[in-house]
Design a protein around this motif. Structure first.
Motif, PDB file in Angstrom:
ATOM      1  N   PRO A   2       0.817  -1.208   0.000  1.00  0.00           N
ATOM      2  CA  PRO A   2       0.000   0.000   0.000  1.00  0.00           C
ATOM      3  C   PRO A   2       0.856   1.265   0.000  1.00  0.00           C
ATOM      4  CG  PRO A   2      -0.047  -1.050   2.157  1.00  0.00           C
ATOM      5  CD  PRO A   2       0.697  -1.965   1.239  1.00  0.00           C
ATOM      6  N   ILE A   4       1.060   5.137   1.050  1.00  0.00           N
ATOM      7  CA  ILE A   4       0.479   6.086   1.995  1.00  0.00           C
ATOM      8  C   ILE A   4       0.610   7.485   1.408  1.00  0.00           C
ATOM      9  CG2 ILE A   4       0.696   7.038   4.318  1.00  0.00           C
ATOM     10  CD1 ILE A   4       1.663   4.261   5.177  1.00  0.00           C
ATOM     11  N   LYS A   5      -0.427   8.283   1.579  1.00  0.00           N
ATOM     12  CA  LYS A   5      -0.412   9.648   1.043  1.00  0.00           C
ATOM     13  C   LYS A   5       0.726  10.452   1.668  1.00  0.00           C
ATOM     14  CE  LYS A   5      -5.307  10.197  -0.006  1.00  0.00           C
ATOM     15  NZ  LYS A   5      -6.505  11.011   0.233  1.00  0.00           N
ATOM     16  N   CYS A   8      -0.246  12.555   4.556  1.00  0.00           N
ATOM     17  CA  CYS A   8      -0.446  11.792   5.785  1.00  0.00           C
ATOM     18  C   CYS A   8       0.889  11.608   6.515  1.00  0.00           C
ATOM     19  CB  CYS A   8      -1.077  10.442   5.462  1.00  0.00           C
ATOM     20  SG  CYS A   8      -1.329   9.405   6.911  1.00  0.00           S
ATOM     21  N   VAL A  82       6.030   1.172   5.606  1.00  0.00           N
ATOM     22  CA  VAL A  82       4.569   1.245   5.765  1.00  0.00           C
ATOM     23  C   VAL A  82       4.154   0.738   7.142  1.00  0.00           C
ATOM     24  CG1 VAL A  82       2.365   0.380   4.887  1.00  0.00           C
ATOM     25  CG2 VAL A  82       4.126   1.121   3.287  1.00  0.00           C
ATOM     26  N   GLU A  86       2.124   2.781  10.033  1.00  0.00           N
ATOM     27  CA  GLU A  86       0.880   2.251  10.600  1.00  0.00           C
ATOM     28  C   GLU A  86       0.996   2.075  12.121  1.00  0.00           C
ATOM     29  OE1 GLU A  86       0.398  -1.276   8.244  1.00  0.00           O
ATOM     30  OE2 GLU A  86      -0.786  -0.223   6.731  1.00  0.00           O
ATOM     31  N   GLU A  97      -3.908   7.532   5.867  1.00  0.00           N
ATOM     32  CA  GLU A  97      -4.647   7.601   4.604  1.00  0.00           C
ATOM     33  C   GLU A  97      -3.785   7.019   3.488  1.00  0.00           C
ATOM     34  OE1 GLU A  97      -5.679  11.666   3.986  1.00  0.00           O
ATOM     35  OE2 GLU A  97      -6.576  11.863   5.970  1.00  0.00           O
ATOM     36  N   TYR A  98      -4.413   6.184   2.655  1.00  0.00           N
ATOM     37  CA  TYR A  98      -3.711   5.523   1.567  1.00  0.00           C
ATOM     38  C   TYR A  98      -4.078   6.158   0.232  1.00  0.00           C
ATOM     39  CZ  TYR A  98      -2.913   2.078   5.191  1.00  0.00           C
ATOM     40  OH  TYR A  98      -2.542   1.470   6.361  1.00  0.00           O
ATOM     41  N   GLU A  99      -3.166   6.035  -0.715  1.00  0.00           N
ATOM     42  CA  GLU A  99      -3.457   6.495  -2.073  1.00  0.00           C
ATOM     43  C   GLU A  99      -4.640   5.693  -2.592  1.00  0.00           C
ATOM     44  OE1 GLU A  99      -2.190   8.972  -3.722  1.00  0.00           O
ATOM     45  OE2 GLU A  99      -0.477   9.428  -2.462  1.00  0.00           O
ATOM     46  N   SER A 102      -4.818   1.705  -3.178  1.00  0.00           N
ATOM     47  CA  SER A 102      -3.571   1.025  -2.834  1.00  0.00           C
ATOM     48  C   SER A 102      -3.521   0.563  -1.382  1.00  0.00           C
ATOM     49  CB  SER A 102      -2.376   1.941  -3.107  1.00  0.00           C
ATOM     50  OG  SER A 102      -2.358   2.999  -2.185  1.00  0.00           O
ATOM     51  N   GLY A 103      -4.561   0.828  -0.608  1.00  0.00           N
ATOM     52  CA  GLY A 103      -4.539   0.453   0.810  1.00  0.00           C
ATOM     53  C   GLY A 103      -4.666  -1.041   1.007  1.00  0.00           C
ATOM     54  N   ARG A 109      -6.166  -5.373   7.002  1.00  0.00           N
ATOM     55  CA  ARG A 109      -6.135  -4.296   7.981  1.00  0.00           C
ATOM     56  C   ARG A 109      -6.692  -4.780   9.317  1.00  0.00           C
ATOM     57  NH1 ARG A 109      -7.387   0.525   5.325  1.00  0.00           N
ATOM     58  NH2 ARG A 109      -9.271  -0.499   4.669  1.00  0.00           N
TER      59      ARG A 109
END
Length: 151
Positions: A2, A4-5, A8, A82, A86, A97-99, A102-103, A109
């Motif tokens: 994933p 991550i933005k 974020c 990542v 997290e 927040e994920y792109e 792509s999360g 989770r």
């Protein structure tokens, strides 16, 4: 993996104080505007590990390791980038927040969160057991509990 933005990641670094992160692994003492202590990455007798909360960075002048909160968590907890983000988000209540698209999956989770929660409960249990004035925190009792022959 994933993505991550970037916003974020920036917000996480802004909202989480590096002293709070490093204090979980090293005892720090205030030295002017910075903090110093013994390096958690190598054995030393005099403090060469410095933390600058204004910059959000750390540096050991003994072993040369340096970085930010994410690098510190990666190094001390053996996590990838990542996973470190997290873990910090979960620990300090910062939403990650994920792109788009792509999360991690909902199942992934959920399992990851369960593992984080389980580790926190176990860590708190053992922390309280070691602090207890009862025989629970005694070295001999813990050795017997773990099945270790203590002489």
């Amino acid at each position: 993996m994933p993505a991550i933005k970037p916003t974020c990641i920036r917000d996480l670094k802004f909202r989480v104080n590096i002293v709070d992160v490093v204090s979980r692994a090293a005892t720090l003492k205030k030295a002017g505007a910075r903090f110093k202590g013994l390096c958690p990455f190598h054995q030393e007798k005099s403090p060469s590990f410095h933390v600058n909360p204004d910059r959000g960075s750390y540096k050991c002048f003994g072993c040369g390791k340096a970085g930010d909160i994410i690098a510190f968590v990666q190094e001390t907890e053996q996590l990838n980038f990542v996973e470190a983000i997290e873990a910090l988000g979960q620990r300090f209540g910062v939403p990650i927040e994920y792109e788009e698209g792509s999360g991690p999956t909902r199942e992934g989770r959920s399992l990851r969160q369960e593992i984080f929660d389980l580790h926190e409960v176990a860590a708190e249990h053992f922390h309280q057991a070691l602090k207890a004035s009862a025989a629970t925190g005694d070295y001999m009792t813990l050795g017997a509990y773990a099945g270790i022959g203590v002489h």
